[in-house]
Design an enzyme around this catalytic site. Structure first.
Site, short mmCIF file in Angstrom:
data_model
loop_
_atom_site.label_atom_id
_atom_site.label_comp_id
_atom_site.label_asym_id
_atom_site.label_seq_id
_atom_site.Cartn_x
_atom_site.Cartn_y
_atom_site.Cartn_z
N GLU A 93 1.09 -0.91 0.10
CA GLU A 93 0.06 -0.27 0.02
C GLU A 93 0.94 1.47 0.21
OE1 GLU A 93 -2.86 -0.58 2.81
OE2 GLU A 93 -2.79 -2.75 2.46
N CYS A 96 -1.79 9.84 3.29
CA CYS A 96 -1.29 8.90 1.96
C CYS A 96 -2.80 9.24 1.46
CB CYS A 96 -0.95 7.58 2.36
SG CYS A 96 -2.61 6.44 2.50
P1 NAD Z 1 9.38 4.57 3.53
O1 NAD Z 1 8.36 3.55 2.33
O2 NAD Z 1 10.29 5.73 3.61
O3 NAD Z 1 9.17 3.74 4.91
C1 NAD Z 1 8.21 2.32 5.15
C2 NAD Z 1 9.16 1.22 5.84
O4 NAD Z 1 9.62 0.50 4.91
C3 NAD Z 1 9.92 1.84 6.99
O5 NAD Z 1 9.70 0.75 8.48
C4 NAD Z 1 11.13 1.41 6.74
O6 NAD Z 1 11.55 1.39 7.29
C5 NAD Z 1 11.18 0.39 5.37
N1 NAD Z 1 12.32 0.38 4.60
C6 NAD Z 1 12.41 1.84 3.79
N2 NAD Z 1 13.09 0.64 2.77
C7 NAD Z 1 13.77 -0.24 2.68
C8 NAD Z 1 14.09 -1.94 2.08
N3 NAD Z 1 14.99 -1.88 0.89
N4 NAD Z 1 13.91 -2.92 2.17
C9 NAD Z 1 12.38 -3.41 3.80
N5 NAD Z 1 12.23 -2.17 4.19
C10 NAD Z 1 12.13 -1.23 4.39
O7 NAD Z 1 7.44 5.13 4.03
P2 NAD Z 1 6.99 6.47 5.15
O8 NAD Z 1 8.27 7.80 4.83
O9 NAD Z 1 7.97 5.57 6.42
O10 NAD Z 1 5.83 6.72 4.90
C11 NAD Z 1 5.16 7.77 3.98
C12 NAD Z 1 4.74 7.03 2.97
O11 NAD Z 1 3.78 6.07 3.03
C13 NAD Z 1 3.97 8.29 1.77
O12 NAD Z 1 4.39 8.00 0.52
C14 NAD Z 1 2.40 7.52 1.97
O13 NAD Z 1 1.91 8.12 0.97
C15 NAD Z 1 2.81 6.01 2.20
N6 NAD Z 1 2.08 5.16 2.86
C16 NAD Z 1 0.68 5.10 1.93
C17 NAD Z 1 -0.56 4.33 2.78
C18 NAD Z 1 -1.73 3.21 1.56
O14 NAD Z 1 -2.85 2.41 2.79
N7 NAD Z 1 -1.89 3.09 0.76
C19 NAD Z 1 -1.25 4.16 3.92
C20 NAD Z 1 -0.19 5.87 4.21
C21 NAD Z 1 1.61 5.76 4.30
#
Ligand code: NAD
Length: 516
Positions: A285, A319
């Site tokens: 997501e 998001c």
């Molecule tokens: P992010 O992608 O930076 O991080 C999300 C998670 O992924 C964190 O736990 C991070 O540590 C982990 N991560 C980062 N690199 C990784 C890798 N290489 N392998 C495995 N895990 C890894 O996102 P964020 O800044 O924490 O959150 C904001 C984003 O989330 C925005 O783009 C927002 O739109 C999205 N979001 C989407 C929804 C939805 O339901 N569609 C809901 C909430 C947030």
């Protein structure tokens, strides 16, 4: 009462602001929350050697909230071994038993509501209404998925067959599920992923966002208290690039539930595909480039109210937030003037005060990205308004909400994750072009429509490819079991969280045919 899907279930009520006792209990919990929280890996048989990292309050970086310790590589390895060994027994437990544990978890979340709200305010900079909504949503996920699990997994499905043959379809957990969550819903999304994977018979290793380990740690303790065995629900705080990446490379992992940015989802997809192992399931997501389209028949007051609510509240860190307001030229001047006026009324500052509308952004990195975007917009677009911030914002990572008028959607290359609204004027003859432009972004998360013309509403809602379309209201705050949430294209794989199909992706199907 019987809900949307014929369930005997009510969503959580939250806090009643008409009741002085409830307000006092909440105020006491927040005042008492000067304690120092701690998060460590929760992995039976392992102790990490990593040095703890301090956690400070996004609203005032001088305030320490606690500390968290990352999992080292030996702890990651131990967690994977524990999960693989514990999963078969957990899967053999009747689904009704697991569902009961989820319902107990929901009750405990409500018991600890004050502390969890305080933690969301202090660690994630959430305003009190947003923090209350976090706990409510987490509770709703537990009760909703418990109900769904009873229906889906409670009994095998009996299938037809010739005389002398019985056919039954059983659903089982896939194995070890890794749940990777973002910081913007540190309790609700963390819980939603984890309890869906658990109730379907998977062992879970959760890797929360680096910014919100304290909330995840308390949530995991509550799951254990409710009866989830320690080896079935493990927590691995750590960086995405180290701990998250190590988990996604491991052949013992059967599936990943991820919520976060589109870029990270792609990296996880590549890591899973590169393994010399069974093909894993990825539920992602991700981000959005969400539009709100207002035509000349819409009510400017309502457009502005919903645009402000959808673009700026929660500091634009949902998001689902509106990023682009397409406003038809006949009402554009009026809407823009009213928008600027409404932004003057926003109260930005200390999230612990009930009078605050908008709190800080999550950290320095987030603020820097927003500052850079704003500097570019100041050159390339027309500034409509920057909201004023109070003095109490001086020590936190605050970013004042702002609105720009742009000329083309091409000026926005990627998701801007903060309180920035981009306004674009359109002419009646351009509606098809707008629909094409929105679809051409490749994202498909939320869409707002403001119109009183049925054919326009129908045209837009049928042709824009988004997961959640909201007409004549704001476009945030999807409710579990009422507005199943999630997008398509660059915004995610589905199935929708809080919807009737979500659990189906966490299970594997087995047919048993018996010649009787
Ligand atoms: P992010 O992608 O930076 O991080 C999300 C998670 O992924 C964190 O736990 C991070 O540590 C982990 N991560 C980062 N690199 C990784 C890798 N290489 N392998 C495995 N895990 C890894 O996102 P964020 O800044 O924490 O959150 C904001 C984003 O989330 C925005 O783009 C927002 O739109 C999205 N979001 C989407 C929804 C939805 O339901 N569609 C809901 C909430 C947030």
């Amino acid at each position: 009462p019987v809900g949307l899907f014929g369930e005997q279930r009510k969503n959580s009520m939250g806090v009643n602001f008409g009741n002085d006792n409830e307000i006092k209990a909440l105020a006491d919990a927040i005042a008492a929350s000067v304690q120092s929280w701690k998060a460590t890996p929760l992995v039976p048989g392992a102790t990490s050697s990593a040095t703890p990292t301090p956690v400070t309050d996004p609203a005032d970086r001088r305030r320490t909230v606690g500390s968290w310790q990352a999992a080292d590589s030996a702890t990651v390895e131990k967690a994977l071994g524990n999960a693989a060994a514990a999963q078969p027994d957990w899967d053999r437990m009747p689904a009704a038993g697991r569902a009961k544990i989820l319902e107990h978890t929901a009750d405990l979340l409500e018991t600890h509501r004050g502390e969890l709200i305080a933690l969301c305010v202090r660690e994630a900079g959430k305003t009190i209404p947003d923090a209350i909504a976090e706990v409510r949503e987490a509770v709703d996920f537990c009760r909703y998925y418990a109900n769904q699990a009873r229906k889906l997994l409670g009994h095998p499905e009996v299938l037809p067959g010739p005389t002398g043959e019985s056919n039954q379809l059983f659903l089982h957990g896939r194995g070890v599920f890794v749940c990777i969550s973002p910081w913007n819903f540190p309790l609700a999304i963390f819980m939603g992923q984890v309890v869906a994977a658990l109730v379907t018979g998977n062992a879970v290793i959760a890797k929360p966002a680096e910014q919100t380990n304290l909330v995840a740690f308390r949530a995991t303790q509550i799951l254990h208290e409710a009866g989830v065995p320690a080896a079935v629900m493990q927590l691995l705080p750590g960086d995405g690039a180290t701990v998250g990446a190590a988990l996604c490379k491991d052949p013992r992992v059967a599936g990943v539930a991820f919520t976060g940015s589109t870029e990270t989802a792609r990296a996880i997809n590549r890591a899973l595909a590169a393994r010399d192992a069974a093909i894993a399931v990825l539920i992602a997501e991700t981000g959005g480039q969400n539009a709100l389209i207002a035509d000349s028949s819409s009510l400017p007051e309502q457009v502005v109210k919903d645009a402000v609510n959808s673009a700026f509240y929660s500091a634009g860190q949902r998001c689902s937030c509106a990023r682009i307001l397409f406003v038809q030229e006949d009402i554009a001047d009026k809407v823009i003037a009213m928008l600027a006026g409404a932004m003057d009324e926003l109260k930005i500052g200390e999230p612990r005060l009930l009078s605050t509308d908008i709190g800080p952004v999550i950290d320095e990195d987030a603020k820097k990205i927003l500052d850079e975007h704003s500097a570019r917009m100041e050159k390339e677009a027309r500034l409509i308004k920057v909201a004023k911030m109070g003095e109490e914002a001086a020590h936190g990572t605050f970013f004042a909400p702002r609105a720009f008028e742009i000329n083309s959607l091409c000026q926005l290359k990627r998701e801007v994750f903060g309180p920035v609204l981009h306004v674009l004027r359109w002419k009646a003859a351009d509606l098809e072009k707008i629909i094409d432009q929105i679809n051409a972004t490749g994202y498909g998360l939320t869409l707002g429509v403001h119109s009183r013309i049925d054919s326009t509403i129908e045209k837009i809602s049928r042709n824009v490819k988004v997961g959640n379309c909201y007409v004549n209201r704001n476009q945030i705050g999807a409710v579990v079991g009422v507005q199943p949430f999630g997008g398509e294209g660059l915004s995610g794989t589905g199935p929708k969280a809080g919807g009737p199909h979500y659990l189906t992706r966490f299970v594997t199907e087995r047919t048993v045919t018996i010649n009787t």
